[in-house]
Design an enzyme around this catalytic site. Structure first.
Site, PDB file in Angstrom:
ATOM      1  N   HIS A 163       1.113 -15.899 -73.130  1.00 43.71           N
ATOM      2  CA  HIS A 163       1.258 -16.479 -71.784  1.00 43.71           C
ATOM      3  C   HIS A 163       1.328 -15.367 -70.743  1.00 43.71           C
ATOM      4  O   HIS A 163       2.138 -14.442 -70.846  1.00 43.71           O
ATOM      5  CB  HIS A 163       2.503 -17.373 -71.717  1.00 43.71           C
ATOM      6  N   GLU A 166       4.623 -14.076 -68.776  1.00 47.43           N
ATOM      7  CA  GLU A 166       5.805 -13.681 -69.542  1.00 47.43           C
ATOM      8  C   GLU A 166       5.769 -12.174 -69.783  1.00 47.43           C
ATOM      9  O   GLU A 166       5.603 -11.698 -70.898  1.00 47.43           O
ATOM     10  CB  GLU A 166       5.852 -14.518 -70.834  1.00 47.43           C
ATOM     11  N   ARG A 218      -0.096 -18.817 -66.116  1.00 47.54           N
ATOM     12  CA  ARG A 218       0.288 -18.926 -67.531  1.00 47.54           C
ATOM     13  C   ARG A 218      -0.910 -18.859 -68.486  1.00 47.54           C
ATOM     14  O   ARG A 218      -0.829 -18.325 -69.585  1.00 47.54           O
ATOM     15  CB  ARG A 218       1.000 -20.271 -67.701  1.00 47.54           C
ATOM     16  N   ASN A 235      -1.577 -21.346 -75.828  1.00 45.47           N
ATOM     17  CA  ASN A 235      -0.649 -21.793 -76.859  1.00 45.47           C
ATOM     18  C   ASN A 235      -0.698 -23.305 -77.080  1.00 45.47           C
ATOM     19  O   ASN A 235       0.238 -23.901 -77.608  1.00 45.47           O
ATOM     20  CB  ASN A 235       0.783 -21.342 -76.545  1.00 45.47           C
ATOM     21  N   ARG A 236      -1.830 -23.900 -76.674  1.00 45.57           N
ATOM     22  CA  ARG A 236      -2.130 -25.293 -77.025  1.00 45.57           C
ATOM     23  C   ARG A 236      -3.528 -25.373 -77.617  1.00 45.57           C
ATOM     24  O   ARG A 236      -4.072 -26.438 -77.804  1.00 45.57           O
ATOM     25  CB  ARG A 236      -2.074 -26.208 -75.780  1.00 45.57           C
ATOM     26  N   TYR A 290      10.817 -17.701 -71.546  1.00 49.87           N
ATOM     27  CA  TYR A 290      12.140 -17.153 -71.731  1.00 49.87           C
ATOM     28  C   TYR A 290      13.015 -18.223 -72.377  1.00 49.87           C
ATOM     29  O   TYR A 290      12.528 -19.332 -72.614  1.00 49.87           O
ATOM     30  CB  TYR A 290      12.719 -16.722 -70.356  1.00 49.87           C
ATOM     31  N   TYR A 339      10.785 -28.703 -77.572  1.00 50.79           N
ATOM     32  CA  TYR A 339      10.041 -29.947 -77.306  1.00 50.79           C
ATOM     33  C   TYR A 339       8.836 -29.936 -78.229  1.00 50.79           C
ATOM     34  O   TYR A 339       8.376 -28.870 -78.629  1.00 50.79           O
ATOM     35  CB  TYR A 339       9.573 -30.025 -75.846  1.00 50.79           C
ATOM     36  N   GLU A 362      11.426 -16.478 -78.145  1.00 59.07           N
ATOM     37  CA  GLU A 362      11.561 -16.567 -76.687  1.00 59.07           C
ATOM     38  C   GLU A 362      12.582 -15.515 -76.264  1.00 59.07           C
ATOM     39  O   GLU A 362      13.767 -15.632 -76.554  1.00 59.07           O
ATOM     40  CB  GLU A 362      12.041 -17.967 -76.267  1.00 59.07           C
TER      41      GLU A 362
HETATM   42  O1  0X9 Z   1       5.523 -24.025 -74.868  1.00 61.51           O
HETATM   43  C1  0X9 Z   1       5.213 -22.964 -75.442  1.00 61.51           C
HETATM   44  O2  0X9 Z   1       4.049 -22.651 -75.671  1.00 61.51           O
HETATM   45  C2  0X9 Z   1       6.331 -22.003 -75.861  1.00 61.51           C
HETATM   46  N1  0X9 Z   1       7.303 -21.882 -74.813  1.00 61.51           N
HETATM   47  S1  0X9 Z   1       6.917 -21.091 -73.427  1.00 61.51           S
HETATM   48  O3  0X9 Z   1       7.998 -21.289 -72.468  1.00 61.51           O
HETATM   49  N2  0X9 Z   1       6.842 -19.540 -73.711  1.00 61.51           N
HETATM   50  O4  0X9 Z   1       5.657 -21.568 -72.944  1.00 61.51           O
HETATM   51  C3  0X9 Z   1       6.989 -22.533 -77.106  1.00 61.51           C
HETATM   52  C4  0X9 Z   1       6.059 -22.736 -78.271  1.00 61.51           C
HETATM   53  C5  0X9 Z   1       6.763 -23.190 -79.523  1.00 61.51           C
HETATM   54  N3  0X9 Z   1       5.850 -23.507 -80.587  1.00 61.51           N
HETATM   55  C6  0X9 Z   1       5.181 -24.669 -80.676  1.00 61.51           C
HETATM   56  N4  0X9 Z   1       5.434 -25.687 -79.932  1.00 61.51           N
HETATM   57  N5  0X9 Z   1       4.261 -24.748 -81.629  1.00 61.51           N
HETATM   58 ZN    ZN Z   2       5.100 -18.545 -73.614  1.00 63.06          ZN
END
Ligand code: 0X9
Ligand code: ZN
Length: 400
Positions: A163, A166, A218, A235-236, A290, A339, A362
């Site tokens: 991201h 970060e 992000r 990260n999606r 974070y 979440y 994190e």
């Molecule tokens: O939402 C995210 O991608 C991560 N948190 S952030 O605040 N850095 O964006 C957490 C990802 C945890 N892992 C999964 N959900 N697979």
């Molecule tokens: Zn992140």
């Protein structure tokens, strides 16, 4: 033109009942950013534009949701975060010195890359550099392998900067990198048994965009055909349970999953590199910020599964390592303590590549500064990341 955050605020909400949490959750799509932080109780930090402040605060007041303003002036926080405190001076002749790298300031991708190249040419036996692909904007994606040459070695993967905003993540991962390379004699049992693959900045386009145009960026910077909105949430975008909960189909949102799994050249490059070495890699670590948490799979859904207790145990090993350097971290499955969010790199590392131990870490803080963590904190957080990492690898070593 740089995006101006004058008049923006970040507030921390304390939804202490399910009903109040529902109200805070209903704001997710409309506020500028929505970040749950898991402490003794879950709090949710909201970034608000000047227009939203009054409206959101009145809604919270009416619904009895308590909140406090953590950043009263976001633009001011951004202006002072990267002032070089210069408390640490790099020694003449070191790679940090020659490349302009330091841990008292956040540095450009170019500087990080120069630092990596210098390490690979100065420590030829210990360090090997790979270009594993190119970002959407054509930046070379760099990985260093750190390890003492030998047979039948196992491996660990560490990345940062998925991201863009970060910034503490690439700063901490380069901190780990420097320590392992420059003080390799202190880590000889680790480096004799493991090759450590380190990629400090997986999303360099987003990182540079965050440095130069929009501090709160992000996503990646790939174009979305048919939309004026740019970027995918890297990260999606990973191909294990891609497209499930917590991932958006709308390119204009922060959590856009992309048109298909691995649509981004950055996630594709890492996938291919890891898959080639999947049987060697014992652990996947990805640094974010974070919230101070060690998150393990699964992230896509709140599910119990065989092996969860062991993932939790190893997470606690990491958290105690970090705590020995002053950080309090919670441990748990990403979906359960944060979440549900699908398409994360941690889930893919486990579910797609079959790596047993997989963690999203994190880093600090828990909301005082949030993403805009002052550069003076790097020398506090770097040692936490390092100590967590070495504690976990030592635990693996004890089982060989
Ligand atoms: O939402 C995210 O991608 C991560 N948190 S952030 O605040 N850095 O964006 C957490 C990802 C945890 N892992 C999964 N959900 N697979
Ligand atoms: Zn992140």
């Amino acid at each position: 033109m740089r995006k101006d955050y004058s008049g923006y605020q970040v507030i921390k909400t304390f939804p202490d009942t399910d009903e109040k949490m529902k109200i805070v959750e209903s704001l997710e799509e409309s506020v500028e950013s929505w970040t749950p932080v898991s402490g003794r109780m879950t709090t949710v930090d909201l970034m608000l534009s000047p227009k939203q402040i009054h409206l959101v605060k009145s809604l919270l007041d009416c619904s009895g949701v308590k909140y406090s303003t953590t950043t009263a002036d976001l633009q001011r926080a951004i202006e002072v975060e990267n002032i070089d405190t210069g408390r640490e001076r790099e020694s003449r002749g070191s790679c940090a010195y020659t490349s302009g790298m330091s841990w008292t300031q956040y540095h450009s991708y170019d500087t990080i890359t120069k630092f990596m190249s210098c390490l690979s040419s100065s420590y030829g036996r210990l360090v090997t550099m790979f270009t594993i692909g190119y970002s959407s904007e054509g930046r070379a994606l760099k990985v260093l392998k750190v390890g003492i040459p030998g047979d039948k070695k196992k491996a660990i993967w560490i990345d940062g900067g998925i991201h863009a905003r970060e910034w503490i993540s690439p700063a901490s991962v380069t901190f780990i990198l420097r320590e392992l390379v420059e003080r390799s004699e202190s880590y000889s049992s680790i480096l004799r048994n493991y090759d450590i693959y380190i990629m400090p900045s997986m999303n360099p386009d987003g990182y540079e965009y965050s440095r130069n145009y929009d501090r709160m960026w992000r996503k990646t910077r790939s174009k979305n055909p048919g939309s004026t909105c740019v970027g995918t949430d890297p990260n999606r975008n990973w191909g294990y349970k891609w497209g499930g909960k917590g991932a958006s189909t709308n390119p204009c949102t922060e959590t856009y999953r992309g048109p298909y799994a691995f649509s981004e050249p950055e996630t594709r490059a890492v996938r291919d590199f890891i898959l080639t070495r999947r049987y060697d890699i014992d652990m996947y670590l990805t640094f974010h910020s974070y919230g101070q948490m060690f998150l393990h799979p699964w992230g896509y859904e709140r599910v119990d599964f065989y092996g969860e207790a062991e993932l939790e145990r190893m997470g606690r090993v990491g958290a105690s390592g970090a705590r020995s350097m002053g950080g309090g971290y919670r441990v748990g499955s990403a979906a359960k303590i944060l979440y549900p969010a699908s398409g994360g790199s941690d889930d893919w590392a486990k579910g797609g590549a079959g790596i047993k131990y997989s963690y999203t870490i994190e880093l600090p803080d828990t909301g005082k500064y949030g993403f805009i963590l002052p550069a003076s904190q790097i020398i506090k957080v770097g040692p936490q990341a390092l100590s967590a990492t070495t504690a976990m690898i030592q635990d693996l070593l004890a089982r060989i």
